[in-house]
Structure formats: structure tokens, C-alpha cells
Design a protein around this motif. Sequence first.
Motif, mmCIF file in Angstrom:
data_model
loop_
_atom_site.group_PDB
_atom_site.id
_atom_site.type_symbol
_atom_site.label_atom_id
_atom_site.label_comp_id
_atom_site.label_asym_id
_atom_site.label_seq_id
_atom_site.Cartn_x
_atom_site.Cartn_y
_atom_site.Cartn_z
ATOM 1 N N TYR A 77 54.181 32.033 41.337
ATOM 2 C CA TYR A 77 53.190 32.187 42.386
ATOM 3 C C TYR A 77 53.393 31.186 43.511
ATOM 4 O O TYR A 77 53.818 30.046 43.299
ATOM 5 N N HIS A 78 53.051 31.590 44.709
ATOM 6 C CA HIS A 78 52.917 30.663 45.827
ATOM 7 C C HIS A 78 51.720 29.763 45.525
ATOM 8 O O HIS A 78 50.776 30.182 44.851
ATOM 9 N N PRO A 79 51.727 28.501 45.994
ATOM 10 C CA PRO A 79 50.575 27.623 45.744
ATOM 11 C C PRO A 79 49.239 28.252 46.119
ATOM 12 O O PRO A 79 48.221 27.985 45.476
ATOM 13 N N ALA A 80 49.226 29.095 47.154
ATOM 14 C CA ALA A 80 47.974 29.755 47.543
ATOM 15 C C ALA A 80 47.468 30.666 46.438
ATOM 16 O O ALA A 80 46.257 30.804 46.234
ATOM 17 N N ALA A 81 48.399 31.311 45.697
ATOM 18 C CA ALA A 81 47.992 32.183 44.602
ATOM 19 C C ALA A 81 47.468 31.366 43.425
ATOM 20 O O ALA A 81 46.534 31.777 42.740
ATOM 21 N N VAL A 82 48.064 30.195 43.188
ATOM 22 C CA VAL A 82 47.555 29.305 42.141
ATOM 23 C C VAL A 82 46.144 28.854 42.492
ATOM 24 O O VAL A 82 45.245 28.840 41.643
ATOM 25 N N ALA A 83 45.937 28.517 43.768
ATOM 26 C CA ALA A 83 44.600 28.125 44.210
ATOM 27 C C ALA A 83 43.619 29.272 44.006
ATOM 28 O O ALA A 83 42.459 29.064 43.623
ATOM 29 N N ALA A 84 44.070 30.507 44.244
ATOM 30 C CA ALA A 84 43.191 31.667 44.063
ATOM 31 C C ALA A 84 42.767 31.799 42.606
ATOM 32 O O ALA A 84 41.587 32.010 42.300
ATOM 33 N N VAL A 85 43.708 31.658 41.675
ATOM 34 C CA VAL A 85 43.396 31.794 40.251
ATOM 35 C C VAL A 85 42.456 30.680 39.787
ATOM 36 O O VAL A 85 41.637 30.887 38.890
ATOM 37 N N CYS A 86 42.537 29.525 40.422
ATOM 38 C CA CYS A 86 41.677 28.386 40.052
ATOM 39 C C CYS A 86 40.319 28.436 40.743
ATOM 40 O O CYS A 86 39.502 27.529 40.552
ATOM 41 N N SER A 87 40.062 29.466 41.534
ATOM 42 C CA SER A 87 38.833 29.537 42.323
ATOM 43 C C SER A 87 37.602 29.749 41.451
ATOM 44 O O SER A 87 37.690 30.015 40.254
ATOM 45 N N ARG A 88 36.435 29.670 42.084
ATOM 46 C CA ARG A 88 35.167 29.764 41.358
ATOM 47 C C ARG A 88 34.792 31.199 41.016
ATOM 48 O O ARG A 88 34.158 31.450 39.995
#
Length: 334
Positions: A77-88
Motif C-alpha cells: 500500500y501507499h502510505p495514504a492507504a495505510v493511513a486509511a486502514v488506520c482511520s476511525r
Amino acid sequence: MNDRFRISSLLAGRLTEHGLALPDLLRLAGLPGGFLQQEKIHATTAELFALWRSVGELSPDPAIGLKLGSDPRLEKYHPAAVAAVCSRSYRDAIQRMARYKQLTCPEEIGIHEENGEATVEFIYHEADNDEPEVLIDMALAWIVSVGRLGTGGQVTPLRLDLKRATRQRELLEDHFGCRVRFKAGRNALVFRATDLDRPFLTHNEELLAAIGAQLETELQSRNRTSDLGERVKRTLKRSLAGRRPSLQDIARELGMSTRTLQRRLGEAAITFQQVVEETRRELAHHYLQQEAVELNGVAFLLGYEDSNSFFRAFHGWEGTSPGEWRSRTGAMGY
């Protein structure tokens, strides 16, 4: 708008995993042999579309786009996708993906809620023709994959709208878990609006803070050098359908006060109304070239209260009616 997509250096390996010979692929796409071996890979919209059309032509697997968009390995994943999966929540995830898309391309994720439904679609503002089917499959599968991963499989779309002719219905409906409407005027996923509020079991505040901080720094740096008028225009293009966004709405989307946005527009010697009209004119040209979009639909997508208001505005821009302009420029259907 800067027509440059940043392509992940991992793409070559992923395509090879799916049995594609890169030299043949690049030759068919009309791209240099070393295109995917560059340290930093950038492509125009035309080059990106050519690449993905070639993937669709060379791959014997009709599900390749779905598979590429559903890869569960976080290291891909792109870091943005990792951030998405870690979202609330799912809403938070999609909004983050939409926000951080600005870092890599002139492509936007449009989110529109109305009558209890939420529509998510990818918008390519620099496109001169329809998006490659493999690219659409991959992008929409990615949206669903993030939602399923985050909620533990609790998200299923209500409907999938596709511009393409009817084919591979069983494959697509099995993957997305919903009915598919072919020959639609857009490529979009439709969810229950309440599904966007589902909390993510994968929420990780510490990892989100670390990744988000870096992405926000990159975004702020980019935004400082970005033309304000183009930023307002991009935001308007995401928000126009069915309504006329106010200066206050756009300021909030851009993360600044109304007064600050008004002042900065003044410093750039432009008005909000001018940007709205430029945006509507550009989008009108785009939609009128799509034969599936009716004239009344164009008026709605541009945020006009009725078709007559759109017709008057268009005549003021072009000196002719939308229907005559469409015929003259070779678009079909009217």
C-alpha cells in the motif's frame, strides 16, 4: 491543473506477479522500455490510460483489476492507504484517501451523499476519453477492500454503476456483493450513507498520527506552491453536483476561514464567482462530450437549479446552445 500521476515503483512487480510481460505491455502502450524502472515514475493521464488499457488487452484474466485493487498486503500500500486502514471510520478513511490523492495525481475521489445514499467515484479531470475498465475495476475494488478490511467485512455496496456495456456481470457482482447497473452515466459505488459511519476495527491512533503527520507536511508544502484558483476549482469540481457550494463551504474544505480565502482570492486578483463560472464551463465541456449524460443531467451536475439557467449561462460562454455545441464537437446522442 498539473497533469502528472505519480506511479508506485511497486507496480512493475505487481504486474509481473499477474503474468504480464513488461516489455510487451509497454510496447503496446507506446511507452519507453524503461518506463517502470525509473527512480521516480510520472505519467500524464493519456499515458496512464494507455498503460491500463494495455493491461486489459494483454491479461487473460478478466478479474485482474479487481485482484490488483484488493491486495490485502499492507506492504504493497501507499502510505495514504495505510493511513486509511488506520482511520476511525469508513467515512474518515475515504476522506483521507481523497485528501491525500492530491499528493500523487490530478485524480480525485468524489463523495456525494443524498437521500440516505453515499456515492463514491474517481474523477479524472484531464481525461479526453473514458477510463480504462481495468483501472476503474482496480480503483473501486480498492475502496471496497479498505472498507471491508477496516470493518471486518461489514461493508457491502448497494449498487455498482458502470459506463461499460453489459459483460462479466457474475464476476463483478460476486466480487462487490451487489447488483451492477451497466451503461450508466458514471463509474461509481453506491453505499448506504450509514455504512460510512461504521467504526474501523483496524483503527490505530499512534500509527495514524505518525503517517498522517508526514502526509500532512507533504500536503502543506504542495499547497503552499499550488495556485489558489486551481485549488478552489478542484474543490468546486468535487462539490458541484446538485448544489452550488458557497464561499464558506469551499473555505471549510480547504481548511481556512472564509475571510482568509476571500482575502487571498483578492490578492490573486480573482473573485469566487469567476472561479465558479470557469469551473462550470470546464465541466460543461467535459460532460457534454459524454454521450450518456443528458442535457438536464449536465445542468444538475453543474449545480444549476434548472436547465434554463444552464442553457442561458452556456450561451453566454460559447454563443450557442449546449445541444448545438455537442453536435459541433462530435459528441453523440443528441
